[in-house]
Design an enzyme around this catalytic site. Sequence first.
Site, PDB file in Angstrom:
ATOM      1  N   TYR A 112       0.771  -1.290  -0.120  1.00  0.00           N
ATOM      2  CA  TYR A 112       0.045  -0.080  -0.008  1.00  0.00           C
ATOM      3  C   TYR A 112       0.693   1.321   0.128  1.00  0.00           C
ATOM      4  CZ  TYR A 112      -3.509  -3.452   1.300  1.00  0.00           C
ATOM      5  OH  TYR A 112      -4.348  -4.554   1.360  1.00  0.00           O
ATOM      6  N   SER A 143      -3.872  -7.147   7.704  1.00  0.00           N
ATOM      7  CA  SER A 143      -4.530  -7.220   6.620  1.00  0.00           C
ATOM      8  C   SER A 143      -3.329  -7.949   5.698  1.00  0.00           C
ATOM      9  CB  SER A 143      -5.118  -6.263   5.801  1.00  0.00           C
ATOM     10  OG  SER A 143      -5.948  -6.627   4.498  1.00  0.00           O
ATOM     11  N   TYR A 144      -3.185  -7.498   4.537  1.00  0.00           N
ATOM     12  CA  TYR A 144      -2.032  -8.231   3.655  1.00  0.00           C
ATOM     13  C   TYR A 144      -0.791  -7.853   4.377  1.00  0.00           C
ATOM     14  CZ  TYR A 144       0.333  -9.323  -0.689  1.00  0.00           C
ATOM     15  OH  TYR A 144       1.110 -10.055  -1.658  1.00  0.00           O
ATOM     16  N   ASP A 160     -14.526  -9.457  10.985  1.00  0.00           N
ATOM     17  CA  ASP A 160     -13.258  -8.983   9.962  1.00  0.00           C
ATOM     18  C   ASP A 160     -13.443  -9.953   8.841  1.00  0.00           C
ATOM     19  OD1 ASP A 160     -10.585  -8.866   9.039  1.00  0.00           O
ATOM     20  OD2 ASP A 160      -9.632 -10.160  10.630  1.00  0.00           O
ATOM     21  N   HIS A 181     -13.027  -5.343   9.802  1.00  0.00           N
ATOM     22  CA  HIS A 181     -11.694  -5.238   9.111  1.00  0.00           C
ATOM     23  C   HIS A 181     -10.730  -4.254   9.973  1.00  0.00           C
ATOM     24  CE1 HIS A 181      -8.407  -7.231   6.889  1.00  0.00           C
ATOM     25  NE2 HIS A 181      -8.076  -6.010   6.112  1.00  0.00           N
TER      26      HIS A 181
END
Length: 716
Positions: A209, A276-277, A402, A432
């Site tokens: 990101y 997350s990622y 989530d 999330h």
Amino acid sequence: MQHHPLEEAVFGYYQSGILTAEIRYDEAGVWHRRTGWDAPQAAVGPFVQMDEGNAGYELPLTELGQKLAEWKRIDWDKEEVVYSTGGGHYRRHEQIEGVAFGERKQAWIWAVREAKQPIDLIISGNEVIAFVLTGRGDSVVLAKAGWEDVTPLKLWQDPLLSPPSHGVLHLGRHDVPMRDGVRLATEVWLPAGLREGERVPTILMRTPYGRLDGIFRRLPFVARGYALVVQDTRGREDSEGEWIPLVHEREDGDDTLDWIARQDWSDGNVGMLGGSYVGYVQWAAAASGNPHLKAILSYVTVGTPYVDIPRKGGTILGGLSWIFMMAEKRRNVAALFRDDWNEVIKVRPIKEIPQKVLGKEIPFWTKWMEHPDGDDFWAQSDWKRFADRVKVPALLVSGWYDDNGMGTSESWEIVSRNVPEHARLILGPWYHKANTTREIHDVPFGNNAIRYDLDVTQLRWFDRYLKGIDNGVDREPRVEYYMVGENEWKTSESWPPAEAQNVSLYLSSGGRANTSGGDGTLSFSVPEDDPADTYSYDPEDAAPYLLDLSENENSVPENYREVEKRSDVLVYTSEPLEEDLAIAGEISAVLYASSSARDTDWLVRLCDVDEQGNSIRLSDGIICARYRHSFEKPELLEPRQIERYEIRMTKIANVFQKGHRIRVSVTSGAENFSFPNPNTGRDLATETESIVAEQTVYHDGRYPSQIRLPVLKSPL
């Protein structure tokens, strides 16, 4: 109306416990002076007036200044609920005590409700003394000078925490070579003033990101004596290579850890952080067995492909908003927001959606669509193949809603088995964007749904495992979880809690075949002779999964009351409960079903139904029928042959309150969440046609369809 002039007030702006600016409010407006990360905790120079906007601060400082006069007129001591002119309202939450100006003082934290930003107020003697904004592993406190100890800032006064004794030295960009020669853009910050030869532990984040995105949230680590390394993952931003989500993260993480350990400022101890990622890359790196990785702090982590994304249960998930956002080398958040998602998700074939909607190919999407089954391509993304190497102390944070919650379940299963004494889990009533709201889609939780201690706990975790500080974090309860319905935090030494007993609730038609929706029943005993239920599943009119694709939150606790009236949804409901029934743990279902088609999907959903008939989603799971035995070796159905399906569902802790009912629904559509199965048995990615399937669900002594609940307290 009496005019209340705004008295001059100076507030300190604290990012995760570190003073980064001073803010002054007066009749002339808002003034500020930054401390600068080169010398945190010491604001110098004159105040400068802020123009329109908030000068890059996370808090809306101008707006807060405008409201100070409004809040001054309120008699907070006489109120329990206060409504704001800007929308939302505040509820008296909890009392806090501390020392201000040499005296013991008390204040109340007022929790904001129904607001986009969770900015809480702290009030003492009808005076606003602080604002608090929490996030996923970070926080901002704006505290009036002298009142710091009467705010959550007191949590940072723990003498065992690494103190903010350093400035921040930015070493800039390094292009770090991977084993195949690809170079990854990597930014480095060091604590300023290190002695010659002094080495420090490192916090590593690897992200698709943008390595500089929101970096101010992470610089407090540097001020507290950690090196900070943030890297663009392969093919993203300024890094070389091809962007194929998940595929290269094990090897690239391993190489990056080795590179850090070779630097002359590194003591060889590295902790990884992110959500997350940026959570997934931690587990992938841990699966390499790299000896330099000494701690993980994993927020809302992505899981493995067929358990979490993008092929949950063998389906093709419909999270196109994230796909579109990541279509170019640099993230494009604007791509999330469309008013035509309903049309976009109906474009066929699925493989060509980017070309037909965006006018261009998304290479990683094309590659995903070229691998319909769990082959070697997908195996590259399954870090659990190397689960025996994952022996890193890990703190995991996630929530019941989530949409990557399965990733946390997978990770916890491995780390709690491999290093149980060094594994910890926090599960909240969160989606999330963990720790940022007290209500999700009109479903309210308690004022305590937001915690003020996550970033303090985060630092304690790294202090313990990277610096060896004996702060006791490893001796605290291993699991903290939020009990929905009771709205209380609970602790346990295991997850699921050891006291949870798996109890099956069996589906039943109540002796009357269900052929057009309506209610069947749920029972704790197996129905013996019970007619099967049937429905028609039309992929062109699939039952919806209630979510807003532009929100990019795909597992919210919506009210399914209207959806359950559809003729293609089978509904099974208990009698009203005579006592509370509490569950906490992992949910699963066993479904015996047949289809007239060669392939189809099955979705099982658990809901809590109140006295008014509102049916609030708690958990669900989905499976593509051809993968009922194996994701690697699909088997199409023999039409109308009864098959057994094990369906893994999402975890939850919930009290079904007295008078409420337990509901289980079965359907084959989850439009918005996953692309409807066309029922043809051909490739899901390239298929352009569909057929209607006649679905039958069995529930009798021979075929006992059931949902398995981890019951803590039962009226039985």
